[in-house]
Design an enzyme around this catalytic site. Structure first.
Site, mmCIF file in Angstrom:
data_model
loop_
_atom_site.group_PDB
_atom_site.id
_atom_site.type_symbol
_atom_site.label_atom_id
_atom_site.label_comp_id
_atom_site.label_asym_id
_atom_site.label_seq_id
_atom_site.Cartn_x
_atom_site.Cartn_y
_atom_site.Cartn_z
ATOM 1 N N GLU A 46 0.819 -1.217 0.000
ATOM 2 C CA GLU A 46 0.000 0.000 0.000
ATOM 3 C C GLU A 46 0.852 1.266 0.000
ATOM 4 O OE1 GLU A 46 -3.356 2.134 2.840
ATOM 5 O OE2 GLU A 46 -3.219 -0.061 2.801
ATOM 6 N N LYS B 201 -7.127 -0.524 11.841
ATOM 7 C CA LYS B 201 -6.542 -0.997 10.580
ATOM 8 C C LYS B 201 -5.320 -0.151 10.237
ATOM 9 C CE LYS B 201 -6.053 -1.062 5.868
ATOM 10 N NZ LYS B 201 -5.341 -0.092 5.024
ATOM 11 N N ASP C 47 4.069 -14.148 12.079
ATOM 12 C CA ASP C 47 2.717 -14.540 11.662
ATOM 13 C C ASP C 47 1.763 -13.351 11.738
ATOM 14 O OD1 ASP C 47 0.203 -15.678 11.311
ATOM 15 O OD2 ASP C 47 0.651 -17.450 12.499
ATOM 16 N N HIS D 197 -1.966 10.421 0.462
ATOM 17 C CA HIS D 197 -2.119 9.061 -0.052
ATOM 18 C C HIS D 197 -2.209 9.050 -1.568
ATOM 19 C CE1 HIS D 197 -3.288 4.837 0.030
ATOM 20 N NE2 HIS D 197 -4.218 5.143 -0.853
#
Length: 431
Positions: free
Chosen positions: A84, A271, A287, A385
């Site tokens: 991202e 998130k 993990d 972004h």
């Protein structure tokens, strides 16, 4: 000692110049310089074929560096793997501001994982709980005997608790007697260690209770393996051309409070934290699914899904941020032992202990959250972004070589930044 000056304007450099500056800054060794320059850190077919089943190829992701991190008065260049745009830039920007205010403070106060054996069909439950309680030392001994190598390394099972779980769901009574074992897994994340131990003690637990063991496995809800990172930022370091530091401080605090009471916002808020955490967890061969599951469960530990961070104002008017979450990560075992890029990540960080790695990861998550909140309450998230996304759009439109930067530059000035605009701009450049 890292020479941070050699990393100035790092993002503007060519790949060769980036590697040269990392070598000059003593971030990487001469041996790693050659591995990177010759692209020899990827998975070989032989290793990849043994990592998963039915493999047909490798799926690659960009490996980047989070810069400017000062954690517990130690400088780090942090490996991050993500697809991202803006994540690494945002983390590095946050780390620069936070570094100028004293850096991150981080700790892992305890580092143990939990295994559980769920027993069903147990009669006279209270009596069986008493029997299990009388045999706790024997249970610990048998658990450690199931995995003697971890005991030799100074770890092993440390305590046992017993719980009677019962609940009625859709008119059906569900009941289990569960034995929980805490295990010091040392430098390993510990899944295989704990699973072996739980399978080792299950027959003995069945003998003591007369029940049947349904599950014998670790829990990824690592509440005995909490990492905390905190920062203190003077308000004046937050100011922009149009907003005072105090106003931005207050907005960040208010935005965090919104994420404390609204789960719709909290999910997106968390998130953003995991954007940074997952990138480091993945880069270090740990993990991501286990860390994600544990973090989100912890966010809902009081029955309401909330922000993992807190942002407050102290008596001096500083902005104070804290992040606490379960972070069961390791520095040995699993893919870390065989994946060359994961091994390079650990070298890049100075071969940290599992505890230190948890501190680094928590700090990146807090920095990521600070950067996102600051953008949201000032110019908005899309400006930065989408500016970084322009290059991806240019490539999607078919741009190559110098065309990528040309199209990206024009996209940033365009009224609409989308794929159609990118295609039009590329066509005009090529004519």
């Amino acid at each position: 000692m890292m020479n941070s000056d050699a990393l100035n304007k790092f993002y503007k450099n060519s790949l060769t110049d980036k590697l040269d500056s990392l070598l000059s800054a003593e971030v990487i060794s001469q041996a790693d310089y050659h591995l990177l320059s010759e692209d020899k850190l990827g998975l070989t077919d032989e290793v990849a074929n043994h990592m998963i089943e039915n493999r047909i190829t490798n799926y690659t992701l960009p490996f980047g560096l989070g810069l400017n991190f000062s954690i517990n008065a130690k400088d780090y260049v942090v490996p991050m793997v993500t697809e991202e745009p803006s994540i690494i830039a945002a983390a590095s920007y946050a780390a620069k501001i936070i570094g100028s205010a004293g850096g991150f403070q981080a700790s892992v106060l305890k580092r143990e994982m939990t295994g559980q054996v769920a027993l069903k069909d147990v009669v006279n439950v209270e009596e069986k709980i008493a029997i299990l309680t009388d045999h706790l030392p024997d249970i610990l001994t048998r658990a450690n005997a199931s995995h003697p190598s971890i005991v030799k390394r100074g770890g092993g099972a440390t305590s046992v608790t017993v719980r009677h779980l019962q609940e009625e769901i859709a008119g059906e009574k569900i009941e289990f007697l569960v034995v929980y074992v805490s295990v010091d897994t040392k430098e390993a994340m510990g899944a295989n260690i704990i699973n072996t131990m739980m399978e080792g003690i299950a027959p003995y637990l069945e003998e003591l209770t007369g029940g049947t063991s349904l599950l014998r496995i670790l829990s990824n809800y690592a509440t005995d393996c909490l990492a905390t990172a905190s920062v203190t930022i003077p308000a004046h370091r937050l100011q922009t051309m149009t907003l005072s530091g105090e106003e931005i401080r207050n907005r960040i605090i208010e935005a965090n409070r919104f994420a404390q009471i609204d789960p719709y916002r909290a999910v997106t808020h968390n998130k953003g934290i995991m954007n940074g955490i997952d990138a480091v967890v993945l880069a270090t061969g740990n993990d991501t699914r286990a860390v994600e599951a544990g973090a989100h469960a912890y966010a809902a530990r009081d029955g309401h899904y909330r922000s993992l961070t807190t942002w407050e104002c102290n008596t001096r008017g500083d902005l104070v941020g804290t992040l606490t979450l379960p972070l069961a990560v390791g520095t040995v075992g699993g893919s870390i032992s065989i994946h060359p890029t994961a091994q390079f990540s650990h070298r890049l960080l100075g071969d940290p202990s599992a505890e230190e790695l948890g501190e680094i990861i928590a700090s990146v998550g807090l920095g990521q959250n600070f950067s996102a909140l600051r953008a949201l309450v000032t110019e908005g998230i899309q400006k930065g972004h989408m500016g970084l996304h322009a290059r991806s759009l240019a490539i999607s439109a078919g741009a190559t070589g110098e065309e990528i930067d040309q199209v990206a530059a024009k996209l940033k000035q365009a009224h609409y930044m989308n794929l159609d605009t990118a295609k039009s701009l590329l066509k005009a450049i090529q004519q």
